[in-house]
Design a protein around this motif. Structure first.
Motif, PDB file in Angstrom:
ATOM      1  N   ASP A  70      17.036  31.482  56.119  1.00  0.00           N
ATOM      2  CA  ASP A  70      16.482  30.462  55.307  1.00  0.00           C
ATOM      3  C   ASP A  70      15.010  30.066  55.883  1.00  0.00           C
ATOM      4  O   ASP A  70      14.877  29.982  57.040  1.00  0.00           O
ATOM      5  CB  ASP A  70      17.466  29.242  55.318  1.00  0.00           C
ATOM      6  CG  ASP A  70      18.649  29.532  54.505  1.00  0.00           C
ATOM      7  OD1 ASP A  70      18.578  30.450  53.906  1.00  0.00           O
ATOM      8  OD2 ASP A  70      19.542  28.651  54.554  1.00  0.00           O
ATOM      9  N   ASP A  71      14.020  29.909  54.946  1.00  0.00           N
ATOM     10  CA  ASP A  71      12.799  29.263  55.312  1.00  0.00           C
ATOM     11  C   ASP A  71      12.670  27.927  56.370  1.00  0.00           C
ATOM     12  O   ASP A  71      12.153  28.046  57.281  1.00  0.00           O
ATOM     13  CB  ASP A  71      11.862  29.242  54.384  1.00  0.00           C
ATOM     14  CG  ASP A  71      11.654  30.676  53.709  1.00  0.00           C
ATOM     15  OD1 ASP A  71      11.831  31.823  54.133  1.00  0.00           O
ATOM     16  OD2 ASP A  71      11.230  30.503  52.402  1.00  0.00           O
ATOM     17  N   ASP A  72      13.689  27.180  56.090  1.00  0.00           N
ATOM     18  CA  ASP A  72      13.912  25.870  56.762  1.00  0.00           C
ATOM     19  C   ASP A  72      14.326  25.954  58.343  1.00  0.00           C
ATOM     20  O   ASP A  72      14.364  25.003  58.932  1.00  0.00           O
ATOM     21  CB  ASP A  72      14.266  24.707  55.927  1.00  0.00           C
ATOM     22  CG  ASP A  72      13.574  24.474  54.790  1.00  0.00           C
ATOM     23  OD1 ASP A  72      12.346  24.628  54.605  1.00  0.00           O
ATOM     24  OD2 ASP A  72      14.211  24.106  53.755  1.00  0.00           O
ATOM     25  N   THR A  73      15.054  27.155  58.581  1.00  0.00           N
ATOM     26  CA  THR A  73      15.753  27.014  59.503  1.00  0.00           C
ATOM     27  C   THR A  73      15.201  26.855  60.847  1.00  0.00           C
ATOM     28  O   THR A  73      15.410  26.012  61.732  1.00  0.00           O
ATOM     29  CB  THR A  73      16.649  28.410  59.879  1.00  0.00           C
ATOM     30  OG1 THR A  73      17.676  28.388  58.636  1.00  0.00           O
ATOM     31  CG2 THR A  73      17.401  28.654  60.844  1.00  0.00           C
ATOM     32  N   PRO A  74      13.987  27.756  60.920  1.00  0.00           N
ATOM     33  CA  PRO A  74      13.034  27.349  62.436  1.00  0.00           C
ATOM     34  C   PRO A  74      12.915  25.918  62.724  1.00  0.00           C
ATOM     35  O   PRO A  74      13.092  25.521  63.628  1.00  0.00           O
ATOM     36  CB  PRO A  74      11.830  28.181  62.114  1.00  0.00           C
ATOM     37  CG  PRO A  74      12.382  29.225  61.339  1.00  0.00           C
ATOM     38  CD  PRO A  74      13.418  28.528  60.234  1.00  0.00           C
ATOM     39  N   ARG A  75      12.329  25.015  61.596  1.00  0.00           N
ATOM     40  CA  ARG A  75      12.147  23.819  61.767  1.00  0.00           C
ATOM     41  C   ARG A  75      13.301  23.035  62.221  1.00  0.00           C
ATOM     42  O   ARG A  75      13.068  22.154  62.738  1.00  0.00           O
ATOM     43  CB  ARG A  75      11.323  23.284  60.503  1.00  0.00           C
ATOM     44  CG  ARG A  75      10.852  21.939  60.264  1.00  0.00           C
ATOM     45  CD  ARG A  75      10.076  21.291  59.180  1.00  0.00           C
ATOM     46  NE  ARG A  75      10.903  21.408  58.074  1.00  0.00           N
ATOM     47  CZ  ARG A  75      10.768  22.437  57.134  1.00  0.00           C
ATOM     48  NH1 ARG A  75       9.822  23.372  57.197  1.00  0.00           N
ATOM     49  NH2 ARG A  75      11.722  22.433  56.187  1.00  0.00           N
ATOM     50  N   ASN A  76      14.230  23.176  61.352  1.00  0.00           N
ATOM     51  CA  ASN A  76      15.664  22.342  61.618  1.00  0.00           C
ATOM     52  C   ASN A  76      16.177  22.674  63.034  1.00  0.00           C
ATOM     53  O   ASN A  76      16.644  21.975  63.584  1.00  0.00           O
ATOM     54  CB  ASN A  76      16.647  22.840  60.481  1.00  0.00           C
ATOM     55  CG  ASN A  76      16.069  22.358  59.175  1.00  0.00           C
ATOM     56  OD1 ASN A  76      15.157  21.451  58.752  1.00  0.00           O
ATOM     57  ND2 ASN A  76      16.866  22.783  58.058  1.00  0.00           N
TER      58      ASN A  76
END
Length: 319
Positions: A70-76
């Motif tokens: 998921d694209d948001d995983t690194p930030r999360n």
């Protein structure tokens, strides 16, 4: 005789794919070296087991359920690390998937998912983590590729393609980050007894594919005890080594590839001809737990692998 200083003491580590198998063992070994550990994987129930295992042994651990693609995983993930532990010092890219079957039974989407999971996801997470790693006095990046990322075995094409890409990225990152204080270690494991044969997905003739893969991933002469593998991985990272190849069979294969690449190709070609054909009506995405029931493989053959899987959080065959 004085001991080497513990470079990982009181540091924070993030390990992907750490709910089971080698990832869980690496996380545990990092915790034993004094790290605070953030675990992550897709299956939240397996993550809860892994976190309780570490915390039950007195280690400081937390977990976050996520899909690394998921694209948001690194930030999360970075936000979770910062909220719980502060700066990230060590990143271990370990998450992976295994798809077993002949080329005729595979699709472009199989390759796409493998590359997303084992190349693009580590790339995105690495780019997100680099600001932390650059400012840490112990900045360390560990990329768990595979001997399949150096020598492409038949019937594991998507896996090998993605692992080749990760190995190349990792080697390049070590050169690119030279002088920044960030150490990069590439891990090239051979087959290890983690119960991976039950977590794999089988294509073509699932029972036949399961038979050879499960046997190879369980028998002592072909596979390695994963608990013994975690220690040298963490030690190599702590000592800033560029690369580590695990299992005697993998080291032999890498050596043969370097000395005699044409011979290696001929051996792989012969191996491919001995493996099961796709069949008239290839099947797709059959779980290992289903394929095992169709294989007719005696449980005695996979006994060591099955036991490792039970200990390391893999599902049991037939469940």
């Amino acid at each position: 005789m004085s001991r080497r200083p513990n470079r990982f003491a009181d540091r924070t580590a993030l390990v992907t794919g750490s709910s089971r198998g080698l990832g869980l063992l690496i996380a545990q070994r990092l915790a034993e070296r004094g790290c605070r550990v953030m675990l992550c994987a897709r299956d939240t129930s397996e993550l809860a087991f892994a976190e309780s295992r570490l915390r039950g042994r007195g280690f400081e651990a937390a977990s976050l359920g996520c899909d690394v693609t998921d694209d948001d995983t690194p930030r999360n993930l970075l936000a979770a690390v910062h909220d719980r532990f502060g700066q990230l010092d060590i990143l271990v890219n370990n998450a992976g998937i295994i798809q077993v079957g002949p080329l005729e039974a595979l699709t472009e989407d199989d390759f796409r998912r493998a590359v997303e999971t084992m190349f693009l996801a580590p790339l995105r997470l690495t780019l997100a983590a680099l600001p932390d790693l650059r400012t840490s006095t112990a900045g360390t990046l560990v990329n768990v590729s595979s001997v399949g990322g150096r020598i492409a075995p038949p019937h594991l094409r998507p896996y090998a393609a993605a692992k080749f890409a990760l190995a190349g990225l990792s080697q390049g990152l070590r050169a690119e980050l030279s002088g920044t204080g960030v150490s990069v270690t590439t891990v090239l494991p051979g087959l290890m007894r983690t119960g991976s044969h039950t977590a794999a997905r089988f294509h073509g003739r699932p029972g036949a594919e399961y038979g050879w893969f499960a046997a190879a991933a369980s028998l002592p002469l072909l596979s390695m005890n994963a608990e013994r593998a975690a220690h040298p991985v963490v030690r190599a990272a702590e000592l800033r080594r560029p690369e580590i190849v695990l299992t005697p069979a993998a080291r032999l294969a890498v050596t043969l590839q370097g000395i005699a690449p044409a011979t290696t190709t001929r051996v792989l070609g012969l191996t491919a001809r001995l493996l099961p054909a796709a069949g008239a009506h290839p099947r797709r995405e059959v779980p290992g737990t289903t394929a095992s029931a169709e294989s007719g493989l005696p449980t005695s053959v996979t006994a060591l692998g099955d036991r490792a899987g039970r200990q390391l959080g893999e599902p049991e065959p037939g469940l």
